[in-house]
Design a protein around this motif. Structure first.
Motif, mmCIF file in Angstrom:
data_model
loop_
_atom_site.group_PDB
_atom_site.id
_atom_site.type_symbol
_atom_site.label_atom_id
_atom_site.label_comp_id
_atom_site.label_asym_id
_atom_site.label_seq_id
_atom_site.Cartn_x
_atom_site.Cartn_y
_atom_site.Cartn_z
ATOM 1 N N LEU A 28 11.720 -18.943 1.735
ATOM 2 C CA LEU A 28 11.202 -17.732 2.376
ATOM 3 C C LEU A 28 11.245 -17.862 3.899
ATOM 4 N N ALA A 29 11.000 -19.058 4.419
ATOM 5 C CA ALA A 29 11.056 -19.266 5.874
ATOM 6 C C ALA A 29 12.468 -19.062 6.416
ATOM 7 N N HIS A 30 13.479 -19.375 5.623
ATOM 8 C CA HIS A 30 14.855 -19.167 6.073
ATOM 9 C C HIS A 30 15.188 -17.691 6.269
ATOM 10 N N VAL A 31 14.531 -16.830 5.514
ATOM 11 C CA VAL A 31 14.856 -15.399 5.600
ATOM 12 C C VAL A 31 14.636 -14.892 7.022
ATOM 13 N N ARG A 32 13.553 -15.273 7.646
ATOM 14 C CA ARG A 32 13.286 -14.868 9.041
ATOM 15 C C ARG A 32 14.386 -15.391 9.963
ATOM 16 N N THR A 62 11.910 -9.349 -1.342
ATOM 17 C CA THR A 62 10.746 -8.727 -0.702
ATOM 18 C C THR A 62 10.688 -9.079 0.777
ATOM 19 N N GLU A 63 10.875 -10.352 1.085
ATOM 20 C CA GLU A 63 10.846 -10.787 2.484
ATOM 21 C C GLU A 63 12.033 -10.218 3.260
ATOM 22 N N LEU A 67 11.935 -7.464 6.478
ATOM 23 C CA LEU A 67 12.543 -7.742 7.779
ATOM 24 C C LEU A 67 13.739 -6.832 8.079
ATOM 25 N N GLY A 68 13.987 -5.856 7.216
ATOM 26 C CA GLY A 68 15.053 -4.892 7.457
ATOM 27 C C GLY A 68 16.434 -5.296 6.978
#
Length: 119
Positions: A28-32, A62-63, A67-68
């Motif tokens: 999930l942190a990689h998504v940002r 979802t993440e 974040l678009g």
């Protein structure tokens, strides 16, 4: 498109084509970090449940959407690539409005799908 582990991207990320990168399982942190690097689409080629510790595609989606980013779940099972996988990837690529980041367990299935969609 900015890349690099120093920016929180997966260490095994590889750019394999113009505006297309692959890696093994993301967190999930990689998504940002993927969003911050300028990618606009994430494609998940890893079926849910392959490993007990992998985040599910729905969590990543979802993440990503928060974040678009666009998100496509195109799982490739151990039985191999299918024409449906290839066609779904072609559609995702044709709809993309920016760089694409695809992942699976190691990046191999994502790389193979990319190669087939470019032929």
């Amino acid at each position: 498109m900015t890349t690099g582990v120093d920016r929180g991207l997966p260490a095994d990320m590889r750019e394999i084509g113009e505006s297309f990168a692959v890696s093994g399982q993301i967190s999930l942190a990689h998504v940002r970090a993927i969003a911050d690097a300028g990618f606009s689409v994430i494609i998940c080629n890893r079926p849910d449940g392959e490993a007990p510790d992998q985040p599910g595609a729905a969590q990543i989606e979802t993440e990503a959407r928060r974040l678009g980013l666009a998100f496509h779940y195109i799982p490739v099972f151990h039985s191999g690539l299918t024409s449906e996988n290839v066609e779904a990837t072609r559609r995702a690529v044709s709809q993309a409005d920016g760089p694409i980041f695809a992942y699976c367990r190691s990046g191999a299935r994502s790389s193979n799908l990319h190669a087939l969609t470019m032929s």
